[in-house]
Design an enzyme around this catalytic site. Structure first.
Site, PDB file in Angstrom:
ATOM      1  N   GLU A 272       0.848  -1.194   0.000  1.00 22.17           N
ATOM      2  CA  GLU A 272       0.000   0.000   0.000  1.00 22.17           C
ATOM      3  C   GLU A 272       0.879   1.237   0.000  1.00 22.17           C
ATOM      4  OE1 GLU A 272      -2.666   0.369   3.253  1.00 22.17           O
ATOM      5  OE2 GLU A 272      -3.442  -1.673   3.109  1.00 22.17           O
ATOM      6  N   GLU A 326     -13.586   5.557  -0.295  1.00 16.39           N
ATOM      7  CA  GLU A 326     -14.452   4.630   0.436  1.00 16.39           C
ATOM      8  C   GLU A 326     -15.134   5.370   1.580  1.00 16.39           C
ATOM      9  OE1 GLU A 326     -12.396   0.677   1.041  1.00 16.39           O
ATOM     10  OE2 GLU A 326     -10.763   1.804   0.087  1.00 16.39           O
ATOM     11  N   LYS A 329     -15.045   4.246   5.629  1.00 19.77           N
ATOM     12  CA  LYS A 329     -13.823   4.070   6.398  1.00 19.77           C
ATOM     13  C   LYS A 329     -13.829   5.007   7.598  1.00 19.77           C
ATOM     14  CE  LYS A 329      -9.818   3.522   4.649  1.00 19.77           C
ATOM     15  NZ  LYS A 329      -9.538   2.266   5.378  1.00 19.77           N
ATOM     16  N   GLU A 335      -8.947   9.539   5.319  1.00 28.46           N
ATOM     17  CA  GLU A 335      -9.117   8.091   5.159  1.00 28.46           C
ATOM     18  C   GLU A 335     -10.155   7.756   4.093  1.00 28.46           C
ATOM     19  OE1 GLU A 335      -7.658   5.379   6.536  1.00 28.46           O
ATOM     20  OE2 GLU A 335      -6.174   6.642   7.504  1.00 28.46           O
TER      21      GLU A 335
END
Length: 444
Positions: A272, A326, A329, A335
């Site tokens: 990541e 997203e 999250k 985030e």
């Protein structure tokens, strides 16, 4: 401990021998993380087209959701699937559980889905459940590897683990001074021994963004953004020049490995890395402009197939986090804003120098300008685990019948094992052979 199976193993060996491996379709060694902690994402079937639009043919998943694996069938996209954290205790304790999971979540989707690796958990050693899961990590990796070997898949599907840079006792400045945390060292040594023995890489989640956001007065922005013109610094112990923070972070892990294992020998890959396009008012540097610069620079850097200053002969492999923003999250706003794409499939920003084709007819397997990826040694794909020569594939009905037979045999074997152990076993928290993971999980 060896795993012994009879009829299923014979049929699996036949299946693997008849299945022709598919070449990767990525234009470089870069991949992308496909997380799904959201309630507004497009269907998985639309994802291969988005990947093709940015020339990416490698994807890391956090689970092995059947609908997602079916969506990637026959696309040539190289997949790294995940064994979720919650499954670790069961897989670590029971080889039959590992065999069932491998059969249901890997074997059942081959060869149509190009699964090349399984990550066992994510940031297990530093996550919220580290106290209970750390001791399960290596046993789960061992049992899963043994299961894949029993199924004849261990040469084609690697078993690996992904870790936060929080496993280091010291930061990446200078890289030569990095060591692993003393409290984690016993676990890390076992992990490194596993990777060295099986030839699988160690995955690390490396984020220059977090290093910059925590100390913007001492970390230069262009150095964190991987800008080619960044001044960088020289490691006083090695004399190596570092012109971007990601290389320094990766080499810090290499130095820690060398210190812990007295010699190293394990490849480090970035599972990541990314940069948020938006954040809260106090989240320094979380802007669309910076995200565009970082991810664009990353893709160009990886496509050059060069190594870090410490290991220049090993091309850097990296997965961008993440494919989508997203919305579910937890944590600060950043985030929820790491995505290359918005949930409606439009780009969050235009990656500089990376064309985005809004061609609804393109696919990851046939996108214009995409071909197989060959590294400096001529190998194809991120994981070169099979030396078998390609042969013609069997008819799909034959594969389906054979896979169904194997799955039924595995189910009967599992039932027999459970009956034989009746009265002496505990309650499993995760029946991994049957449970479908509905939501990917990600921890920084």
């Amino acid at each position: 401990m060896a795993l012994h199976i009879s009829k299923p193993a014979l049929f699996v060996t036949l299946l693997v021998a008849l299945a022709a491996p598919s070449a990767a379709t990525s234009a470089s060694l870069v991949g992308v993380n496909y997380g799904r902690v959201a309630d507004n994402l497009p269907p998985p079937e639309s994802v291969p087209r988005l990947l093709a639009s940015i020339g990416v043919g490698r994807v890391r998943l956090y689970d092995a959701e059947p609908a997602v694996l079916h969506a990637f069938a026959n696309t040539g996209v190289e997949l790294v699937v995940g064994l979720p954290d919650r499954c670790l205790p069961a897989v670590a304790a029971d080889q039959a559980e590992a065999l069932g999971w491998a059969g249901a979540h890997v074997l059942a989707f081959l060869p149509a889905a190009k699964i090349v690796a399984v990550t066992v958990g994510n940031e297990v050693l530093t996550g919220v459940n580290a106290s209970s899961l750390a001791r399960c990590l290596v046993p789960a990796m061992e049992n899963l590897h043994a299961a894949l070997a029993a199924l004849g898949l261990d040469r084609d599907v690697a078993v690996t683990s992904a870790h936060s840079l929080a496993i280091l006792a010291t930061p990446s400045f200078p890289p030569s001074g990095a060591t692993f945390r003393p409290d984690l060292l016993p676990y890390v040594r076992d992990i490194l021994n596993f990777h060295a023995r099986t030839g699988s890489p160690l995955f690390v989640n490396a984020y220059p963004y977090f290093a910059y956001a925590e100390d913007p007065s001492r970390v230069a922005l262009d150095y964190a953004l991987l800008d080619p013109g960044a001044a960088g610094f020289t490691d006083p112990a090695t004399g190596l020049r570092y012109k971007n923070l990601l290389f320094a972070q990766v080499d810090a892990v290499y130095h820690a490995i060398a210190s812990a294992s007295k010699g190293g020998g394990v490849e480090v890959r970035v599972s990541e890395t990314g940069w948020p396009s938006a954040g809260d008012a106090n989240e320094t540097g979380a802007t669309s402009e910076n995200a565009e610069r970082y991810n664009g620079n990353l893709m160009r850097l990886v496509s050059q197939q060069k190594g870090t200053p410490l290991v220049p002969g090993t091309p850097l492999r990296a997965y961008v986090f993440a494919l989508f923003n997203e919305n579910q999250k937890a944590g600060p706003s950043s985030e929820r804003n790491f995505g290359l794409f918005k949930p409606d499939g439009t780009p969050t920003y235009q990656l500089s120098g990376v064309p985005v084709h809004q061609d609804g007819n393109s696919t990851a397997a046939s996108s214009p300008g995409q071909g197989t990826t060959a590294g400096p040694s001529g190998e194809s794909g991120s994981f070169s685990t099979s030396a078998a020569s390609p042969v013609s594939s069997p008819d799909p009905p034959f594969l389906s019948t054979l896979t169904n037979y194997i799955e039924s045999e595995l189910h009967l074997t599992r039932l027999a094992t459970e009956l034989a152990a009746a009265g002496g076993g505990g309650d499993h928290t995760c029946n991994c052979a049957l449970e479908i993971t509905l939501r990917a999980r990600h921890h920084h």
